[in-house]
Motif scaffolding. Sequence first.
Motif, short mmCIF file in Angstrom:
data_model
loop_
_atom_site.label_atom_id
_atom_site.label_comp_id
_atom_site.label_asym_id
_atom_site.label_seq_id
_atom_site.Cartn_x
_atom_site.Cartn_y
_atom_site.Cartn_z
N LEU A 1 -26.25 17.74 8.04
CA LEU A 1 -25.47 16.91 7.62
C LEU A 1 -24.05 17.24 8.32
O LEU A 1 -23.45 16.44 8.95
N ASP A 2 -23.49 18.54 8.50
CA ASP A 2 -22.58 19.05 9.18
C ASP A 2 -22.61 18.62 10.70
O ASP A 2 -21.74 18.13 11.31
N TRP A 3 -23.85 18.90 11.30
CA TRP A 3 -24.08 18.71 12.72
C TRP A 3 -24.10 17.33 12.97
O TRP A 3 -23.64 16.73 14.29
N LEU A 4 -24.66 16.26 11.88
CA LEU A 4 -24.80 15.05 12.42
C LEU A 4 -23.41 14.19 12.43
O LEU A 4 -23.24 13.63 13.34
N VAL A 5 -22.54 14.67 11.48
CA VAL A 5 -20.96 14.23 11.45
C VAL A 5 -20.34 14.59 12.50
O VAL A 5 -19.72 14.14 13.40
N ASN A 6 -20.52 16.16 13.01
CA ASN A 6 -19.61 16.41 13.78
C ASN A 6 -19.95 16.38 15.31
O ASN A 6 -19.20 16.01 16.29
#
Length: 222
Positions: free
Chosen positions: A93-98
């Motif tokens: 989730l973090d990598w997808l958003v960032n």
Amino acid sequence: MSEVQAVLEELAGLENPRMREVNERHGDDHGVNLGALRAVAKRLKTQQALARELWASGDTAARLLSLLICRPKEFTAQELDTMLREGRSPKVLDWLVNYVVKKSPLCEELRIAWFDDEDPVVAAAGWALTSQRVVKKPEGLDLPGLLDRIEAGMKDAPERLQWAMNDCLAQIGIQQQSLRPRAVAIGERLGVLKDYPTPPGCTSPYAPVWIAEMVRRQDAGR
């Protein structure tokens, strides 16, 4: 053997049971060293078709790799929305958003769509994108209204959403001098993350401390 099968086998070979055990404590069901994962991505370079296949595999390490080799601008809003709702691993989730959504021309459209979503994980992504706007382009945002929402809802929000709202609170306090006293006061009143264990040399995520430290650094750099 297809390329996606070869990559999945390579990732399986990089699995470390001890690392998986550590990662699973944080909700990330994989045991691949992220440095090794980035090395694989560097070798593969950008490949949108392969990125889509790796994501479709459902494997967490493969999804992380897919986010490193994809072309953010080639995803539709519907694809990114589906990926967010599928990608329950915190690191995914973090990598997808960032790494993907923030680089997409659809970023603002998705920020608005996700901000009030009933799913707290999706709403957290909307708040994360809002924090980015607070820093980079606050014009047009109702910043006092955001503080109202944070004051009313952050204390009892689910963990991931609470972190995202707390980040937004801190960024408003850091970036907006006129709203800083109110942001600090809200942080002090709610006490969210006040007792969060912070390693030596790191800044506490507790908003009043975080705001004070970042403002101090800004002032020292002038």
